[in-house]
Design a protein around this motif. Sequence first.
Motif, PDB file in Angstrom:
ATOM      1  N   GLN A 140       4.576  -6.730  -0.343  1.00 51.66           N
ATOM      2  CA  GLN A 140       5.143  -7.799   0.335  1.00 51.66           C
ATOM      3  C   GLN A 140       5.220  -7.631   1.799  1.00 51.66           C
ATOM      4  N   TYR A 141       4.763  -6.394   2.424  1.00 49.86           N
ATOM      5  CA  TYR A 141       4.584  -6.515   4.007  1.00 49.86           C
ATOM      6  C   TYR A 141       3.044  -6.252   4.420  1.00 49.86           C
ATOM      7  N   PHE A 142       2.093  -6.027   3.560  1.00 53.55           N
ATOM      8  CA  PHE A 142       0.566  -5.971   4.157  1.00 53.55           C
ATOM      9  C   PHE A 142      -0.298  -6.533   3.112  1.00 53.55           C
ATOM     10  N   SER A 143      -1.516  -6.900   3.498  1.00 47.54           N
ATOM     11  CA  SER A 143      -2.407  -7.586   2.639  1.00 47.54           C
ATOM     12  C   SER A 143      -3.080  -6.283   2.134  1.00 47.54           C
ATOM     13  N   THR A 144      -4.011  -6.177   1.253  1.00 54.67           N
ATOM     14  CA  THR A 144      -4.466  -5.058   0.583  1.00 54.67           C
ATOM     15  C   THR A 144      -5.454  -4.380   1.452  1.00 54.67           C
ATOM     16  N   GLN A 145      -6.205  -4.937   2.172  1.00 48.86           N
ATOM     17  CA  GLN A 145      -6.860  -4.319   3.374  1.00 48.86           C
ATOM     18  C   GLN A 145      -6.199  -3.635   4.304  1.00 48.86           C
ATOM     19  N   ASP A 146      -4.912  -4.416   5.060  1.00 46.99           N
ATOM     20  CA  ASP A 146      -4.095  -3.777   5.813  1.00 46.99           C
ATOM     21  C   ASP A 146      -3.255  -2.635   5.356  1.00 46.99           C
ATOM     22  N   ALA A 147      -2.738  -2.653   4.119  1.00 41.01           N
ATOM     23  CA  ALA A 147      -2.406  -1.634   3.526  1.00 41.01           C
ATOM     24  C   ALA A 147      -3.142  -0.495   3.337  1.00 41.01           C
ATOM     25  N   VAL A 148      -4.525  -0.468   3.226  1.00 34.46           N
ATOM     26  CA  VAL A 148      -5.211   0.743   3.084  1.00 34.46           C
ATOM     27  C   VAL A 148      -5.366   1.496   4.532  1.00 34.46           C
ATOM     28  N   GLN A 149      -5.728   0.458   5.337  1.00 31.92           N
ATOM     29  CA  GLN A 149      -6.129   0.876   6.455  1.00 31.92           C
ATOM     30  C   GLN A 149      -4.921   1.554   7.385  1.00 31.92           C
ATOM     31  N   ASN A 150      -3.577   0.905   7.059  1.00 32.12           N
ATOM     32  CA  ASN A 150      -2.332   1.381   7.860  1.00 32.12           C
ATOM     33  C   ASN A 150      -2.110   2.822   7.141  1.00 32.12           C
TER      34      ASN A 150
END
Length: 178
Positions: A70-80
Amino acid sequence: MNKRLSWVTILGMAPIFAFSAVATVAQPSPVSSTINITCNTDTSSTPTAIATSSAQGSARNITMISFLPQYFSTQDAVQNCQNTAKILQGLYKKGRAHYLTNDKLKAQPVVCAVERRGVGCNHYSAQVLFALDAKVNSSQALYEMLGSDFKQSQPPDSRTVSRIYVDIKSKPWWQRLF
């Protein structure tokens, strides 16, 4: 006589100094150097920063932060997740990881690591871990993303709490790793 008295004093004090040094070395460290913070990016689960210890022949994991969809796209979640784990590991090695907190920098909600309460993410010693969407309440998001060992018993009141501090140094969570 004075010279003899000073040698006797020094020799008499040597066991006390030696005992103090041994006692200091023997003190257990609250954050062991065997703790590793990594990002678990298993494709079947949410990317999660975990603390792991392989002490005493068994590996144990403690969830620190889960990068929720709910806070990140899949790609952004992995990177973050990967960036957060790397930054926290570096801070732990330096003994500078004490608290996680939330703040706004240039109208952008962020989560960062700070050395003490009362310090915001704009402090010179703060390390920004990740940013959130401008519409997100960063206190609520941080609370929801935390692993159970780091959560307070009650979520922050979004109407009155603008910044929370999560103790990641002195909590006994690390004891569960051993």
